[in-house]
Design a protein around this motif. Structure first.
Motif, PDB file in Angstrom:
ATOM      1  N   SER A 296      41.655  44.647  36.394  1.00  0.00           N
ATOM      2  CA  SER A 296      41.912  44.094  37.659  1.00  0.00           C
ATOM      3  C   SER A 296      43.269  45.077  38.090  1.00  0.00           C
ATOM      4  N   PHE A 297      43.509  46.030  38.152  1.00  0.00           N
ATOM      5  CA  PHE A 297      44.389  46.697  38.236  1.00  0.00           C
ATOM      6  C   PHE A 297      43.884  47.545  39.469  1.00  0.00           C
ATOM      7  N   VAL A 298      42.505  48.299  39.146  1.00  0.00           N
ATOM      8  CA  VAL A 298      41.809  48.929  40.081  1.00  0.00           C
ATOM      9  C   VAL A 298      41.275  48.191  40.761  1.00  0.00           C
ATOM     10  N   ARG A 299      40.832  46.217  40.964  1.00  0.00           N
ATOM     11  CA  ARG A 299      40.468  45.466  41.597  1.00  0.00           C
ATOM     12  C   ARG A 299      41.308  45.477  42.469  1.00  0.00           C
ATOM     13  N   GLU A 300      42.569  45.413  42.194  1.00  0.00           N
ATOM     14  CA  GLU A 300      43.861  44.897  43.622  1.00  0.00           C
ATOM     15  C   GLU A 300      43.759  46.291  44.264  1.00  0.00           C
ATOM     16  N   VAL A 301      44.217  47.087  44.252  1.00  0.00           N
ATOM     17  CA  VAL A 301      43.616  48.285  44.526  1.00  0.00           C
ATOM     18  C   VAL A 301      43.012  48.688  45.538  1.00  0.00           C
ATOM     19  N   LEU A 302      41.656  48.144  44.969  1.00  0.00           N
ATOM     20  CA  LEU A 302      40.428  47.872  46.010  1.00  0.00           C
ATOM     21  C   LEU A 302      40.775  46.868  46.962  1.00  0.00           C
ATOM     22  N   ARG A 303      40.988  46.162  46.389  1.00  0.00           N
ATOM     23  CA  ARG A 303      41.215  44.604  47.803  1.00  0.00           C
ATOM     24  C   ARG A 303      41.744  44.745  48.682  1.00  0.00           C
ATOM     25  N   THR A 304      43.368  45.506  48.620  1.00  0.00           N
ATOM     26  CA  THR A 304      44.646  45.554  49.235  1.00  0.00           C
ATOM     27  C   THR A 304      44.589  47.000  50.235  1.00  0.00           C
TER      28      THR A 304
ATOM     29  N   PHE B 265      50.725  42.939  46.664  1.00  0.00           N
ATOM     30  CA  PHE B 265      49.933  43.865  45.689  1.00  0.00           C
ATOM     31  C   PHE B 265      50.387  42.927  44.443  1.00  0.00           C
ATOM     32  N   ASP B 266      49.277  42.302  43.311  1.00  0.00           N
ATOM     33  CA  ASP B 266      49.323  41.677  42.276  1.00  0.00           C
ATOM     34  C   ASP B 266      48.531  42.259  40.764  1.00  0.00           C
ATOM     35  N   PRO B 267      48.669  43.179  40.108  1.00  0.00           N
ATOM     36  CA  PRO B 267      47.703  43.879  39.696  1.00  0.00           C
ATOM     37  C   PRO B 267      47.329  42.940  38.437  1.00  0.00           C
ATOM     38  N   THR B 268      47.695  41.328  37.929  1.00  0.00           N
ATOM     39  CA  THR B 268      47.401  40.927  36.948  1.00  0.00           C
ATOM     40  C   THR B 268      46.577  39.609  37.230  1.00  0.00           C
ATOM     41  N   ARG B 269      46.459  39.204  38.527  1.00  0.00           N
ATOM     42  CA  ARG B 269      45.439  37.815  39.544  1.00  0.00           C
ATOM     43  C   ARG B 269      44.018  38.417  38.507  1.00  0.00           C
ATOM     44  N   TRP B 270      43.137  39.456  38.542  1.00  0.00           N
ATOM     45  CA  TRP B 270      41.791  39.488  37.952  1.00  0.00           C
ATOM     46  C   TRP B 270      41.657  39.665  36.353  1.00  0.00           C
ATOM     47  N   ILE B 271      42.648  39.385  35.563  1.00  0.00           N
ATOM     48  CA  ILE B 271      42.536  39.809  34.253  1.00  0.00           C
ATOM     49  C   ILE B 271      41.507  38.708  34.199  1.00  0.00           C
ATOM     50  N   ASP B 272      41.758  37.969  33.931  1.00  0.00           N
ATOM     51  CA  ASP B 272      40.665  36.771  33.634  1.00  0.00           C
ATOM     52  C   ASP B 272      39.323  36.753  34.111  1.00  0.00           C
ATOM     53  N   GLY B 273      39.452  37.825  35.073  1.00  0.00           N
ATOM     54  CA  GLY B 273      38.064  37.896  36.344  1.00  0.00           C
ATOM     55  C   GLY B 273      38.066  37.245  37.790  1.00  0.00           C
ATOM     56  N   PRO B 274      37.334  37.520  38.574  1.00  0.00           N
ATOM     57  CA  PRO B 274      36.085  38.830  38.473  1.00  0.00           C
ATOM     58  C   PRO B 274      36.440  40.235  38.233  1.00  0.00           C
ATOM     59  N   ALA B 275      35.088  40.837  37.728  1.00  0.00           N
ATOM     60  CA  ALA B 275      35.838  42.299  37.599  1.00  0.00           C
ATOM     61  C   ALA B 275      35.759  42.553  38.463  1.00  0.00           C
ATOM     62  N   ALA B 276      35.462  44.026  38.488  1.00  0.00           N
ATOM     63  CA  ALA B 276      36.291  44.929  39.798  1.00  0.00           C
ATOM     64  C   ALA B 276      34.962  45.416  40.289  1.00  0.00           C
TER      65      ALA B 276
ATOM     66  N   GLY C  37      36.324  37.036  49.346  1.00  0.00           N
ATOM     67  CA  GLY C  37      37.590  37.365  49.652  1.00  0.00           C
ATOM     68  C   GLY C  37      37.415  38.888  48.778  1.00  0.00           C
ATOM     69  N   TYR C  38      36.974  39.615  48.818  1.00  0.00           N
ATOM     70  CA  TYR C  38      36.551  40.667  48.418  1.00  0.00           C
ATOM     71  C   TYR C  38      35.567  41.484  49.193  1.00  0.00           C
ATOM     72  N   LEU C  39      35.702  41.388  49.550  1.00  0.00           N
ATOM     73  CA  LEU C  39      34.561  42.790  50.805  1.00  0.00           C
ATOM     74  C   LEU C  39      34.611  44.435  50.414  1.00  0.00           C
ATOM     75  N   THR C  40      35.265  44.492  49.864  1.00  0.00           N
ATOM     76  CA  THR C  40      35.188  46.386  49.449  1.00  0.00           C
ATOM     77  C   THR C  40      33.955  47.153  49.240  1.00  0.00           C
ATOM     78  N   PHE C  41      33.197  46.329  48.964  1.00  0.00           N
ATOM     79  CA  PHE C  41      31.905  46.579  48.496  1.00  0.00           C
ATOM     80  C   PHE C  41      30.809  45.849  49.167  1.00  0.00           C
ATOM     81  N   GLY C  42      31.190  45.203  50.103  1.00  0.00           N
ATOM     82  CA  GLY C  42      30.292  44.521  50.777  1.00  0.00           C
ATOM     83  C   GLY C  42      30.290  43.556  50.807  1.00  0.00           C
ATOM     84  N   PHE C  43      29.288  42.836  50.578  1.00  0.00           N
ATOM     85  CA  PHE C  43      28.428  41.388  50.411  1.00  0.00           C
ATOM     86  C   PHE C  43      27.321  40.874  50.917  1.00  0.00           C
ATOM     87  N   GLY C  44      26.759  40.293  49.718  1.00  0.00           N
ATOM     88  CA  GLY C  44      25.831  39.178  49.771  1.00  0.00           C
ATOM     89  C   GLY C  44      24.788  40.213  49.517  1.00  0.00           C
TER      90      GLY C  44
END
Length: 491
Positions: free
Chosen positions: A337-345, A394-405, A411-418
């Motif tokens: 969840s922390f990693v996903r939040e860093v990559l999102r922001t 920045f809230d690294p706990t927002r993804w603890i219940d998913g989705p994964a990083a 709303g999470y385009l760090t790795f692209g989409f589709g």
């Protein structure tokens, strides 16, 4: 223009704006049109746009238009099914290298250049992953690192800020590209790596990928092979051979192949290795540094991650983590969840690109054929509609219940989409988590001076922050007691 300037212009004049960038007119769209641009590959081509953005226009003609599709097959089929084995192979490298980095910092009491160390560490792991352990030596490691740096420069990730480069960007691109091709790709990469690839694909027969059997024992055997063998099977003919032209043609790069329009299988294998080096080494190393810096200035989250490390690690003692399996890394939802939040922001604002294949209607305008279109990824990643009212926080706990990083979304385009989402994202996130856990098992990170400098607000994730990290020793009593969560409380 700055990120704020683009966002302000889109807010005032959007949802589409035209901007002169690097001597060409490009178009930027806000989050309301992002999904249309990304999903409509008929009008907005990922392949044409990405090849042009990376200053590698020869890629598509060279491969008969199949380069990016083949890279997707290579990574998805050659790494994802092998994750268990890959983690077992590369974790000892990370442990050895990271312990050395931490020891140097603790002995000197000074910060270290984490990106340089991670670049070296991940390059070593990728040589083993791609070529096999028997080809790991100082030469292959050095050339792998140099190639990753060269591709990053050729792709414009490290822009030259000299007056000449700003005034004549196209001329500078050509000069830089030619210099790096000669100095790095031809004189180093083709001299050291190409002979290995050539020997490996020509030394034996390969079962064609389409006809590979599915028995469990065959699958297990293939999971131990280096990635180059899997790539060879993608191009093996019915007799199990990979057709190649002469070694001279393998060594001659880019321009000759484009001009001749020839499809050289061995050359395609070579350039897939180059692309994999760039993505796996440079981008992953930069992402690791961002996560560690964010942890170093947000120490309130260290106890929960340390507690999770105690719970998921297969074996841990006073010397740190002795083993992390792929299964244990998949169960590490707090760190994930922390990693996903860093990559999102920290997403690159204009990292996603498409090129129009015709005069395409978009947002009430007609975008001419052959122009680049960029979705403003920050607007999607920070969208309150897609990520909640507190999306800007920045809230690294927002993804603890998913989705994964590694799970993409609108709303999470760090790795692209589709369909063109990054196929190596599972491997990248796994490597990040492996390195971070190994660091936290033996040290407490602190940003030297309590801060870092963001290099380029438009390309945040592609460029690591400027700064140094000090790794403080852990309390040996807490560490050996197994209370890994408590060790950070007084740091």
């Amino acid at each position: 223009m700055s990120k704020q300037a683009y966002e302000s212009a889109l807010k005032e004049y959007g949802p589409v704006i035209g901007v002169w960038r690097k001597g060409t007119l490009e178009y930027i769209v806000d989050e309301s049109l992002t999904k249309e641009v990304i999903s409509n590959d008929q009008d907005f081509s990922f392949e044409l746009g990405t090849a042009r953005l990376l200053n590698l226009p020869f890629i598509l003609p060279l491969s008969g238009g199949k380069f990016f599709k083949d890279v997707h097959t290579m990574v998805a089929g050659g790494t994802i099914p092998r994750m268990d084995k890959l983690v077992d192979q590369i974790f000892p490298i990370f442990k050895r290298r990271i312990h050395g980095v931490v020891k140097d910092s603790q002995l000197s009491g000074k910060g270290v250049d984490l990106f340089a160390h991670m670049h070296h560490c991940i390059a070593e792991a990728m040589v083993i992953t791609i070529l096999g352990k028997k080809f790991l030596n100082d030469n292959t490691l050095r050339v792998t690192e140099e190639t990753a740096r060269a591709i990053a420069i050729m792709a414009g990730i490290y822009p030259d800020i000299s007056p000449f480069a700003r005034r004549f960007p196209r001329v500078w691109n050509v000069i830089t590209w030619m210099r790096l091709v000669v100095e790095v790709v031809i004189l180093q990469y083709c001299w050291v790596i190409v002979p290995i690839v050539w020997k490996e694909i020509r030394a034996r027969k390969y079962q064609p990928l389409k006809s590979r059997v599915s028995e469990d024992n065959s699958k297990e055997a293939r999971h131990d092979e280096p990635l180059v063998h899997y790539i060879a099977s993608m191009y093996a003919d019915s007799q199990g051979r990979v057709s190649v032209s002469s070694a001279v043609w393998v060594s001659i790069l880019i321009i000759a192949y484009v001009e001749l329009g020839r499809e050289l299988d061995s050359h395609k294998l070579t350039w897939k290795y180059v692309s994999f080096i760039f993505v796996s080494v440079h981008q992953t190393a930069a992402s690791v540094v961002w996560v560690v810096f964010e942890l170093s200035i947000r120490k309130e989250y260290l106890p929960s991650i340390g507690e999770e490390l105690s719970a998921v690690a297969d074996n841990i003692n006073a010397d740190g983590v002795h083993r992390l399996s792929y299964d244990s890394l998949c169960r590490s939802t707090v760190l994930d969840s922390f990693v996903r939040e860093v990559l999102r922001t920290k997403v690159d604002s204009l990292g996603i690109v498409r090129e129009t294949t015709r005069d395409a209607p978009l947002g009430g305008y007609i975008i001419p054929k052959g122009n680049l279109v960029h979705p403003m990824a920050t607007l999607s990643n920070y969208s309150r509609t897609l990520n909640g009212e507190n999306a800007a926080r920045f809230d690294p706990t927002r993804w603890i219940d998913g989705p994964a990083a590694s799970t993409v979304g609108s709303g999470y385009l760090t790795f692209g989409f589709g369909r063109w989402a990054c196929p190596g994202r599972t491997l990248a996130v796994t490597v990040i988590k492996m390195i971070v856990f190994t660091l936290l098992a033996v040290s407490v990170p602190e940003a030297e001076g309590g801060e870092y400098v963001m290099t380029d607000p438009l390309n945040i994730m592609s460029l690591p922050p400027v700064g140094r990290v000090i790794f403080h020793p852990l309390d040996s009593g807490l560490r050996s007691s197994g209370r890994l969560d408590a060790r950070y409380c007084n740091s």
